[in-house]
Design a protein around this motif. Structure first.
Motif, PDB file in Angstrom:
ATOM      1  N   SER A 156       0.845  -1.188   0.000  1.00 24.60           N
ATOM      2  CA  SER A 156       0.000   0.000   0.000  1.00 24.60           C
ATOM      3  C   SER A 156       0.881   1.239   0.000  1.00 24.60           C
ATOM      4  O   SER A 156       2.054   1.187   0.391  1.00 24.60           O
ATOM      5  CB  SER A 156      -0.912  -0.010   1.236  1.00 24.60           C
ATOM      6  OG  SER A 156      -1.843   1.041   1.204  1.00 24.60           O
ATOM      7  N   GLY A 157       0.302   2.366  -0.467  1.00 25.05           N
ATOM      8  CA  GLY A 157       1.069   3.602  -0.477  1.00 25.05           C
ATOM      9  C   GLY A 157       0.261   4.770  -0.995  1.00 25.05           C
ATOM     10  O   GLY A 157      -0.864   4.613  -1.489  1.00 25.05           O
ATOM     11  N   PRO A 158       0.814   5.981  -0.891  1.00 27.07           N
ATOM     12  CA  PRO A 158       0.089   7.194  -1.278  1.00 27.07           C
ATOM     13  C   PRO A 158       0.102   7.421  -2.784  1.00 27.07           C
ATOM     14  O   PRO A 158       0.901   6.843  -3.518  1.00 27.07           O
ATOM     15  CB  PRO A 158       0.863   8.307  -0.564  1.00 27.07           C
ATOM     16  CG  PRO A 158       2.257   7.771  -0.463  1.00 27.07           C
ATOM     17  CD  PRO A 158       2.130   6.286  -0.297  1.00 27.07           C
ATOM     18  N   VAL A 159      -0.803   8.282  -3.217  1.00 28.64           N
ATOM     19  CA  VAL A 159      -0.861   8.749  -4.604  1.00 28.64           C
ATOM     20  C   VAL A 159      -0.345  10.185  -4.624  1.00 28.64           C
ATOM     21  O   VAL A 159      -0.696  10.999  -3.769  1.00 28.64           O
ATOM     22  CB  VAL A 159      -2.310   8.703  -5.145  1.00 28.64           C
ATOM     23  CG1 VAL A 159      -2.372   9.295  -6.545  1.00 28.64           C
ATOM     24  CG2 VAL A 159      -2.825   7.269  -5.149  1.00 28.64           C
ATOM     25  N   ARG A 160       0.496  10.470  -5.591  1.00 35.54           N
ATOM     26  CA  ARG A 160       1.051  11.812  -5.711  1.00 35.54           C
ATOM     27  C   ARG A 160       1.084  12.218  -7.184  1.00 35.54           C
ATOM     28  O   ARG A 160       0.964  11.372  -8.070  1.00 35.54           O
ATOM     29  CB  ARG A 160       2.454  11.871  -5.118  1.00 35.54           C
ATOM     30  CG  ARG A 160       3.446  10.947  -5.807  1.00 35.54           C
ATOM     31  CD  ARG A 160       4.783  10.948  -5.105  1.00 35.54           C
ATOM     32  NE  ARG A 160       5.717  10.025  -5.742  1.00 35.54           N
ATOM     33  CZ  ARG A 160       6.943   9.762  -5.272  1.00 35.54           C
ATOM     34  NH1 ARG A 160       7.348  10.348  -4.154  1.00 35.54           N
ATOM     35  NH2 ARG A 160       7.727   8.925  -5.908  1.00 35.54           N
ATOM     36  N   THR A 228     -11.085  20.867   5.871  1.00 33.25           N
ATOM     37  CA  THR A 228     -10.799  21.923   4.902  1.00 33.25           C
ATOM     38  C   THR A 228      -9.668  21.535   3.951  1.00 33.25           C
ATOM     39  O   THR A 228      -9.490  22.177   2.912  1.00 33.25           O
ATOM     40  CB  THR A 228     -10.430  23.220   5.631  1.00 33.25           C
ATOM     41  OG1 THR A 228      -9.274  22.990   6.454  1.00 33.25           O
ATOM     42  CG2 THR A 228     -11.589  23.684   6.511  1.00 33.25           C
ATOM     43  N   ALA A 229      -8.900  20.505   4.286  1.00 34.65           N
ATOM     44  CA  ALA A 229      -7.814  20.052   3.421  1.00 34.65           C
ATOM     45  C   ALA A 229      -8.325  18.931   2.521  1.00 34.65           C
ATOM     46  O   ALA A 229      -9.270  18.209   2.872  1.00 34.65           O
ATOM     47  CB  ALA A 229      -6.637  19.561   4.265  1.00 34.65           C
ATOM     48  N   PRO A 230      -7.724  18.745   1.353  1.00 33.79           N
ATOM     49  CA  PRO A 230      -8.178  17.665   0.465  1.00 33.79           C
ATOM     50  C   PRO A 230      -7.901  16.304   1.083  1.00 33.79           C
ATOM     51  O   PRO A 230      -6.903  16.124   1.794  1.00 33.79           O
ATOM     52  CB  PRO A 230      -7.345  17.878  -0.806  1.00 33.79           C
ATOM     53  CG  PRO A 230      -6.154  18.664  -0.365  1.00 33.79           C
ATOM     54  CD  PRO A 230      -6.633  19.536   0.757  1.00 33.79           C
ATOM     55  N   PRO A 231      -8.788  15.344   0.851  1.00 30.99           N
ATOM     56  CA  PRO A 231      -8.578  13.999   1.406  1.00 30.99           C
ATOM     57  C   PRO A 231      -7.279  13.383   0.888  1.00 30.99           C
ATOM     58  O   PRO A 231      -6.780  13.729  -0.187  1.00 30.99           O
ATOM     59  CB  PRO A 231      -9.801  13.210   0.915  1.00 30.99           C
ATOM     60  CG  PRO A 231     -10.810  14.242   0.543  1.00 30.99           C
ATOM     61  CD  PRO A 231     -10.045  15.435   0.087  1.00 30.99           C
ATOM     62  N   LEU A 232      -6.758  12.496   1.676  1.00 32.78           N
ATOM     63  CA  LEU A 232      -5.548  11.780   1.300  1.00 32.78           C
ATOM     64  C   LEU A 232      -5.911  10.693   0.294  1.00 32.78           C
ATOM     65  O   LEU A 232      -6.820   9.895   0.528  1.00 32.78           O
ATOM     66  CB  LEU A 232      -4.933  11.151   2.550  1.00 32.78           C
ATOM     67  CG  LEU A 232      -3.498  10.646   2.457  1.00 32.78           C
ATOM     68  CD1 LEU A 232      -2.548  11.805   2.245  1.00 32.78           C
ATOM     69  CD2 LEU A 232      -3.141   9.887   3.723  1.00 32.78           C
ATOM     70  N   GLU A 233      -5.207  10.640  -0.829  1.00 27.87           N
ATOM     71  CA  GLU A 233      -5.443   9.610  -1.839  1.00 27.87           C
ATOM     72  C   GLU A 233      -4.443   8.479  -1.645  1.00 27.87           C
ATOM     73  O   GLU A 233      -3.239   8.728  -1.469  1.00 27.87           O
ATOM     74  CB  GLU A 233      -5.324  10.198  -3.243  1.00 27.87           C
ATOM     75  CG  GLU A 233      -6.410  11.195  -3.590  1.00 27.87           C
ATOM     76  CD  GLU A 233      -6.351  11.594  -5.064  1.00 27.87           C
ATOM     77  OE1 GLU A 233      -6.716  10.759  -5.912  1.00 27.87           O
ATOM     78  OE2 GLU A 233      -5.942  12.735  -5.335  1.00 27.87           O
ATOM     79  N   TRP A 234      -4.956   7.268  -1.732  1.00 28.11           N
ATOM     80  CA  TRP A 234      -4.136   6.099  -1.380  1.00 28.11           C
ATOM     81  C   TRP A 234      -4.477   4.933  -2.310  1.00 28.11           C
ATOM     82  O   TRP A 234      -5.555   4.894  -2.907  1.00 28.11           O
ATOM     83  CB  TRP A 234      -4.413   5.693   0.068  1.00 28.11           C
ATOM     84  CG  TRP A 234      -3.245   5.096   0.785  1.00 28.11           C
ATOM     85  CD1 TRP A 234      -2.970   3.773   0.947  1.00 28.11           C
ATOM     86  CD2 TRP A 234      -2.204   5.803   1.462  1.00 28.11           C
ATOM     87  NE1 TRP A 234      -1.825   3.597   1.676  1.00 28.11           N
ATOM     88  CE2 TRP A 234      -1.326   4.849   2.007  1.00 28.11           C
ATOM     89  CE3 TRP A 234      -1.929   7.155   1.649  1.00 28.11           C
ATOM     90  CZ2 TRP A 234      -0.195   5.188   2.737  1.00 28.11           C
ATOM     91  CZ3 TRP A 234      -0.793   7.495   2.375  1.00 28.11           C
ATOM     92  CH2 TRP A 234       0.057   6.530   2.907  1.00 28.11           C
ATOM     93  N   VAL A 235      -3.560   3.980  -2.405  1.00 31.62           N
ATOM     94  CA  VAL A 235      -3.810   2.751  -3.146  1.00 31.62           C
ATOM     95  C   VAL A 235      -3.366   1.565  -2.298  1.00 31.62           C
ATOM     96  O   VAL A 235      -2.540   1.701  -1.385  1.00 31.62           O
ATOM     97  CB  VAL A 235      -3.069   2.710  -4.507  1.00 31.62           C
ATOM     98  CG1 VAL A 235      -3.549   3.807  -5.426  1.00 31.62           C
ATOM     99  CG2 VAL A 235      -1.569   2.767  -4.315  1.00 31.62           C
ATOM    100  N   ALA A 236      -3.925   0.416  -2.606  1.00 28.74           N
ATOM    101  CA  ALA A 236      -3.513  -0.839  -1.975  1.00 28.74           C
ATOM    102  C   ALA A 236      -3.588  -1.941  -3.019  1.00 28.74           C
ATOM    103  O   ALA A 236      -4.385  -1.879  -3.960  1.00 28.74           O
ATOM    104  CB  ALA A 236      -4.409  -1.165  -0.783  1.00 28.74           C
TER     105      ALA A 236
END
Length: 298
Positions: A156-160, A228-236
């Motif tokens: 798993s990890g973040p999207v950037r 107020t901040a954008p949600p964290l985007e993630w994948v697994a």
């Protein structure tokens, strides 16, 4: 790693037009693309998807292969100021070969944010105590399909966004040291309108792990704490082929067998004789003691 295009079914080759002389029935037209808001990286028969509606409690609009990406966002609810994950459900397609043909069987993956104190397996797992939160992954599979599934190799990890190309990219990290696994068990749920036995596998990833990975890679993690901040985007990825099978710490696909009931004691001839002798001695004593008693009485 570049993310695949989602929101449309994979392209299919258009059926060849039959020749004028051929009397064969034309091939059926390709299935239409999914409606807006639906995410599909594999095309499954509608029956395989709709069967899990009762278990999920809603329509499941996201489908992914077990070796592909499960994409989700993690943010904070505006009204309740609670952490939420979206989408909450995925249909996971596990492929298998049947008589040389590739087929799929479907499982339901559900995601939700839980408080560690409410989950027995998470007690004492986080340094922040039972008030800490984790993201729960719950995979439910028909009992007959579970033995055919590939063992889980979870990454798993973040999207950037790549600053040079502007393309969205993902990181798939081996988080074996940060994942908490539960022993698989059997639950009963409605699937396709009938009660069925399902194998349930659960694992958790702490919210502090999401924050740590973002901070390490210079990514904004404020969406974990503020609406107020954008949600964290993630994948697994549930079955990452790049991860060696020996490196996986996931438990087996099937729950452990129930312990056998202890066998009832069986009386042997020697045991019965010993028991009878003990009863006799308890009631009247030995022969010598009985003789002494008789002499004393006379």
């Amino acid at each position: 790693e570049p993310l695949p295009q989602v929101g449309r079914a994979p392209p299919r080759a258009s059926p060849a037009a039959p020749s004028a002389s051929a009397d064969a029935t034309p091939a059926p037209p390709p299935r239409p693309a999914p409606p807006p808001g639906w995410s599909r990286t594999v095309d499954l028969a509608p029956a395989l998807v709709d069967a899990w509606r009762d278990t999920a409690g809603c329509d499941v609009r996201s489908i992914a292969e077990s070796t592909g990406f499960v994409q989700f966002s993690l943010g904070v609810d505006v009204e309740g100021h609670r952490r939420l994950v979206s989408p909450p459900h995925y249909i996971i397609a596990f492929d298998l070969l049947v008589l040389g043909q590739q087929k799929y069987h479907a499982a339901l993956l559900s995601l939700r944010v839980v408080r560690d104190g409410d989950v027995e397996e998470l007690h004492g797992f986080s340094e922040d105590g039972d008030q800490a939160e984790s993201l729960e992954f719950e995979l439910r599979t028909r009992e007959g399909d579970a033995p055919m599934q590939a063992p889980l190799r979870f990454t798993s990890g973040p999207v950037r966004v790549n600053d040079s190309t502007g393309q969205r990219e993902s990181m798939r990290l081996d988080l074996a040291e940060r994942v908490r696994w539960a022993i698989p068990d059997i639950v009963q749920r409605a699937v396709g309108g009938s009660e069925q036995q399902l194998v349930r596998r659960r694992w958790w990833l702490g919210i502090d792990t999401f924050r740590l990975i973002c901070d390490t890679n210079a990514l904004d993690s404020s969406g974990l704490d503020s609406h107020t901040a954008p949600p964290l985007e993630w994948v697994a990825c549930l079955v990452d082929d790049r991860l060696p099978a020996s490196a996986s710490r996931a438990p087996p696909c099937m729950p452990p067998p129930a312990p056998a009931a202890p066998a009832a004691p069986v009386a042997t001839a020697a045991g019965a004789l010993s028991a009878g002798s003990a009863e006799a001695m308890g009631a009247g004593g030995s022969k010598s003691s009985r003789k002494k008693k008789n002499k004393a009485a006379s």
